[in-house]
Design a protein around this motif. Sequence first.
Motif, PDB file in Angstrom:
ATOM      1  N   GLU A  61       1.455   7.104  -6.629  1.00 56.94           N
ATOM      2  CA  GLU A  61       0.357   8.091  -6.960  1.00 56.94           C
ATOM      3  C   GLU A  61       0.872   9.481  -6.561  1.00 56.94           C
ATOM      4  N   ARG A  78       0.659  -1.173  -0.028  1.00 56.51           N
ATOM      5  CA  ARG A  78       0.063  -0.020   0.006  1.00 56.51           C
ATOM      6  C   ARG A  78       0.986   1.069   0.041  1.00 56.51           C
ATOM      7  N   GLN A 105       0.892   4.379  -2.670  1.00 52.54           N
ATOM      8  CA  GLN A 105       0.652   5.796  -2.399  1.00 52.54           C
ATOM      9  C   GLN A 105       1.862   6.446  -2.899  1.00 52.54           C
ATOM     10  N   LYS A 106       2.885   5.891  -2.852  1.00 50.54           N
ATOM     11  CA  LYS A 106       4.069   6.555  -3.262  1.00 50.54           C
ATOM     12  C   LYS A 106       4.111   7.018  -4.695  1.00 50.54           C
TER      13      LYS A 106
END
Length: 468
Positions: free
Chosen positions: A396, A389, A393-394
């Motif tokens: 994105e 996850r 997120q990184k």
Amino acid sequence: MTSSGPRAALLLLLPPLLLLRAVLALPLERGTPKQESPATESPVSGPALLSSQDTGLYYHRYLQEVINVLETDGHFREKLQAANAEDIKSGKLSRELDFVSHHVRTKLDELKRQEVSRLRMLLKAKMDAEQEPNVQVDHLSLLKQFEHLDPQNQHTFEARDLELLIQTATRDLAQYDAAHHEEFKRYEMLKEHERRRYLESLGEEQRKEAERKLEEQQRRHREHPKVNVPGSQAQLKEVWEELDGLDPNRFNPKTFFILHDINSDGVLDEQELEALFTKELEKVYDPKNEEDDMREMEEERLRMREHVMKNVDTNQDRLVTLEEFLASTQRKEFGDTGEGWETVEMHPAYTEDELRRFEEELAAREAELNAKAQRLSQETEALGRSQGRLEAQKRELQQAVLQMEQRKQQQQGQNSPAPGPEGQLQFHPDTDDAPVPAPAGDQKDGDPLEKKVPDQPPQLPQLDTQHL
């Protein structure tokens, strides 16, 4: 073997620290003490009096270095000459520390500071491994668990430190053999437990074959010559004849003692006694035979030494003097040994109840380890998912930052005026600000927006005054 020959007044020639070493079970080696013994010198490379054999105590180096330093003080050596084992054990001798030289006390102070520092490092490493590193630790309270020094005074070596060191070493060394026996018992139970589990995992035919092979090994192991009782006349005569190469009909206990007092200190210590049992042990154990367990041989050696000490060492100082040795040869048991020595396999180290409790303990520990392994596996999987996850997120965030940079560049391109044919800035007609005229030297013909500026101000026409 080397012989030192008969010596008159043998006990009077013992090294001054013999009693202290006897109480602390530190055997002596051949040589004479040096006048100086650096506090930092290792036990192996120190004075010849120091044994290189480890006592097994966790404070072994500190103990031997303290003895090294005390040996250099003449006053302390004189007081030790007149002391007995009870004076040493009770702490009476420790009070003589107040009269040793300043040079010796300085060395002892440094030794204690080094030992306290070492213990602190051990405690810190232990606490860091068990809890958060930022948690404050009361080292003084933790140091109290070490009983061989006074934790209240961490900088100087006092009489209390010597008293605690002697008392703790005496107690710990007395329990050392018992700890070895307990360790051997657990080893034997684990070996039997593994054997039974292995047999249970086999089929019927395979199990019968394995059991037959085991019985054959045990039979071969039991087929050995008679083992003499340690310390008996038969055992000592065998050493006299086969190792010393002397006539068995001329056996002499006093000469035998002198021959095997290897370091000529007037006593047989534990290592010198155990060396006498090598011939008996070789009858039972051969490292080349798979049926002979060398761990059992070491247990056998320990049992033999304890038997001799129990029957010969009458004052229980872990050393056999010439008088004690000669007295033992006068007893009835010295010549009457019956059927010989009963080896380890004749005396099982454990009972079935002890084995059952041991197996229950193993099962509980195995279940605990399995549960811990399962928890760690689940935590690892959870960490893997969390890592996935975080990586998403990184990515994105990196994409969002890239898009923002592109939009910013596009906006900057729309707000700036377009360049002219020659690279000049173009202004929109709705712009309120008028363009600043360029310097005259930079004007060119044909520029639609440029205005000619005269080099000099215009001159007025001159009037004709003759017609006025």
